[in-house]
Design an enzyme around this catalytic site. Structure first.
Site, PDB file in Angstrom:
ATOM      1  N   ASN A   7       0.883  -5.513  -1.949  1.00  0.00           N
ATOM      2  CA  ASN A   7       2.009  -5.079  -2.771  1.00  0.00           C
ATOM      3  C   ASN A   7       1.902  -5.850  -4.083  1.00  0.00           C
ATOM      4  O   ASN A   7       2.172  -7.055  -4.136  1.00  0.00           O
ATOM      5  CB  ASN A   7       3.344  -5.366  -2.084  1.00  0.00           C
ATOM      6  CG  ASN A   7       4.533  -4.936  -2.929  1.00  0.00           C
ATOM      7  OD1 ASN A   7       4.517  -5.025  -4.151  1.00  0.00           O
ATOM      8  ND2 ASN A   7       5.589  -4.486  -2.284  1.00  0.00           N
ATOM      9  N   GLU A  35       3.758  -0.516  -4.562  1.00  0.00           N
ATOM     10  CA  GLU A  35       4.577  -0.828  -5.748  1.00  0.00           C
ATOM     11  C   GLU A  35       3.714  -0.855  -7.008  1.00  0.00           C
ATOM     12  O   GLU A  35       3.721  -1.830  -7.765  1.00  0.00           O
ATOM     13  CB  GLU A  35       5.337  -2.144  -5.569  1.00  0.00           C
ATOM     14  CG  GLU A  35       6.734  -1.953  -5.022  1.00  0.00           C
ATOM     15  CD  GLU A  35       7.669  -3.106  -5.326  1.00  0.00           C
ATOM     16  OE1 GLU A  35       8.592  -2.916  -6.134  1.00  0.00           O
ATOM     17  OE2 GLU A  35       7.483  -4.197  -4.744  1.00  0.00           O
ATOM     18  N   TYR A 105       4.870   1.946   1.578  1.00  0.00           N
ATOM     19  CA  TYR A 105       5.839   1.009   1.017  1.00  0.00           C
ATOM     20  C   TYR A 105       7.198   1.410   1.584  1.00  0.00           C
ATOM     21  O   TYR A 105       7.847   2.328   1.098  1.00  0.00           O
ATOM     22  CB  TYR A 105       5.815   1.076  -0.507  1.00  0.00           C
ATOM     23  CG  TYR A 105       6.862   0.231  -1.191  1.00  0.00           C
ATOM     24  CD1 TYR A 105       7.157  -1.046  -0.734  1.00  0.00           C
ATOM     25  CD2 TYR A 105       7.559   0.720  -2.299  1.00  0.00           C
ATOM     26  CE1 TYR A 105       8.122  -1.820  -1.366  1.00  0.00           C
ATOM     27  CE2 TYR A 105       8.514  -0.038  -2.932  1.00  0.00           C
ATOM     28  CZ  TYR A 105       8.801  -1.309  -2.464  1.00  0.00           C
ATOM     29  OH  TYR A 105       9.755  -2.068  -3.086  1.00  0.00           O
ATOM     30  N   ASP A 144       3.595  -2.807   2.798  1.00  0.00           N
ATOM     31  CA  ASP A 144       4.813  -3.599   2.798  1.00  0.00           C
ATOM     32  C   ASP A 144       5.825  -2.868   3.680  1.00  0.00           C
ATOM     33  O   ASP A 144       6.427  -1.884   3.265  1.00  0.00           O
ATOM     34  CB  ASP A 144       5.323  -3.735   1.358  1.00  0.00           C
ATOM     35  CG  ASP A 144       6.635  -4.487   1.261  1.00  0.00           C
ATOM     36  OD1 ASP A 144       7.176  -4.898   2.298  1.00  0.00           O
ATOM     37  OD2 ASP A 144       7.135  -4.644   0.126  1.00  0.00           O
ATOM     38  N   ASN A 146       8.554  -4.213   4.779  1.00  0.00           N
ATOM     39  CA  ASN A 146       9.893  -4.684   4.427  1.00  0.00           C
ATOM     40  C   ASN A 146      10.702  -5.160   5.627  1.00  0.00           C
ATOM     41  O   ASN A 146      11.919  -4.964   5.693  1.00  0.00           O
ATOM     42  CB  ASN A 146      10.656  -3.596   3.659  1.00  0.00           C
ATOM     43  CG  ASN A 146      10.696  -3.887   2.164  1.00  0.00           C
ATOM     44  OD1 ASN A 146      10.892  -5.029   1.756  1.00  0.00           O
ATOM     45  ND2 ASN A 146      10.490  -2.862   1.353  1.00  0.00           N
ATOM     46  N   ASP A 241       4.627 -11.324  -6.226  1.00  0.00           N
ATOM     47  CA  ASP A 241       5.448 -12.099  -5.292  1.00  0.00           C
ATOM     48  C   ASP A 241       4.990 -11.898  -3.855  1.00  0.00           C
ATOM     49  O   ASP A 241       5.417 -12.615  -2.943  1.00  0.00           O
ATOM     50  CB  ASP A 241       6.935 -11.763  -5.444  1.00  0.00           C
ATOM     51  CG  ASP A 241       7.231 -10.277  -5.354  1.00  0.00           C
ATOM     52  OD1 ASP A 241       6.298  -9.459  -5.397  1.00  0.00           O
ATOM     53  OD2 ASP A 241       8.429  -9.920  -5.260  1.00  0.00           O
ATOM     54  N   HIS A 242       4.109 -10.919  -3.626  1.00  0.00           N
ATOM     55  CA  HIS A 242       3.417 -10.736  -2.355  1.00  0.00           C
ATOM     56  C   HIS A 242       1.978 -11.216  -2.524  1.00  0.00           C
ATOM     57  O   HIS A 242       1.452 -11.265  -3.631  1.00  0.00           O
ATOM     58  CB  HIS A 242       3.368  -9.258  -1.956  1.00  0.00           C
ATOM     59  CG  HIS A 242       4.688  -8.619  -1.713  1.00  0.00           C
ATOM     60  ND1 HIS A 242       5.114  -8.239  -0.459  1.00  0.00           N
ATOM     61  CD2 HIS A 242       5.683  -8.262  -2.564  1.00  0.00           C
ATOM     62  CE1 HIS A 242       6.306  -7.673  -0.541  1.00  0.00           C
ATOM     63  NE2 HIS A 242       6.674  -7.672  -1.815  1.00  0.00           N
TER      64      HIS A 242
END
Length: 252
Positions: A7, A35, A105, A144, A146, A241-242
């Site tokens: 991601n 993303e 995602y 991802d 989540n 951030d991933h």
């Protein structure tokens, strides 16, 4: 075969933070990103003739989006679940001779859980879709998702219980997905490994202190378990951030 999933939280930004260097270093057979946050024509990535590129753009600009870079020529490509269309660009399915690859995602329930009901309904449709594919040939799912599945997959489990990504409902959906015939490849190889995370908040010092969540996965059909040779989290790789997750598997 080596597969990578990342991601990138905005591919254009990630390219300026070392994406291409990591891509070339990995030399993966299949490289999946989530993303992407762009539309057709907003980026040009040239990795030579070795890689075909497949993109699923979100209708909303600067939002969501997935892509797959592949050395293997797919038999077919699908851009949604029930229909060959997904307005948020969240899913890509590539069919190969001996397996399906699905990169995804998964929708976020949002901090106030205002999208939790939609998320749970989406999970049911997605699980049914994967089971349907699995009835035809084995499936590898990456992306991802989540959700931090177990307490070992999040740094502060007690404090985060009930928060988006760690609600009982979301975790139960992951249980049901795995029970439907799939395996979490990382936990299959490393059931007790702690502090193995793939996402960190952008708050100061959080990543440095490894206060993270494991929400990026490679899942596979149960019958592929004997073929799994390695699964890892490249937490040293910055740019998003991933961080990327990697699967190595003996499958053609």
């Amino acid at each position: 075969m080596k597969l990578v999933s990342w991601n990138v939280n905005g591919l254009r930004a990630c390219v300026n933070k070392g994406f291409n260097d990591y891509f070339e270093e990995m030399d993966a057979d299949l490289f999946c990103v989530q993303e992407t946050k762009l539309q057709e024509g907003q980026i040009c990535l040239d990795h030579g003739e070795a890689y075909g590129q497949y993109w699923n753009y979100a209708e909303k600009k600067g939002y969501s989006g997935t892509a797959v870079f592949t050395k293997l020529r797919p038999l077919s490509v699908r851009y949604g679940i029930e229909e060959d269309f997904e307005p948020e660009g969240r899913i890509l399915t590539l069919e190969f001779d001996s397996f399906f690859l699905v990169t995804v995602y998964t929708p976020n329930a949002k901090r106030d859980l205002s999208r939790l009901e939609y998320r749970l309904e989406w999970e049911d449709r997605f699980r049914d879709y994967l089971v349907q594919l699995d009835g035809r040939k084995p499936v590898i799912v990456c992306g991802d998702l989540n959700v931090a599945h177990q307490e070992i997959d999040i740094k502060n489990a007690k404090a985060n219980r009930g928060n988006s990504g760690f609600t009982d409902e979301e975790r139960d959906k992951m249980n049901r997905l795995l029970d439907a015939g799939f395996v979490d490849t990382f936990r299959y190889l490393y059931p007790d490994r702690k502090d193995a995370f793939s996402w960190w908040s952008n708050m100061p010092k959080v990543r440095e202190r490894n206060v993270g969540w494991r929400i990026d996965y490679f899942l596979a059909s149960d019958r592929l378990k004997p073929k799994i040779t390695d699964a890892r989290i490249d937490s040293h790789v910055l740019g998003s951030d991933h961080c990327p997750v990697v699967l190595e598997i003996d499958i053609d």
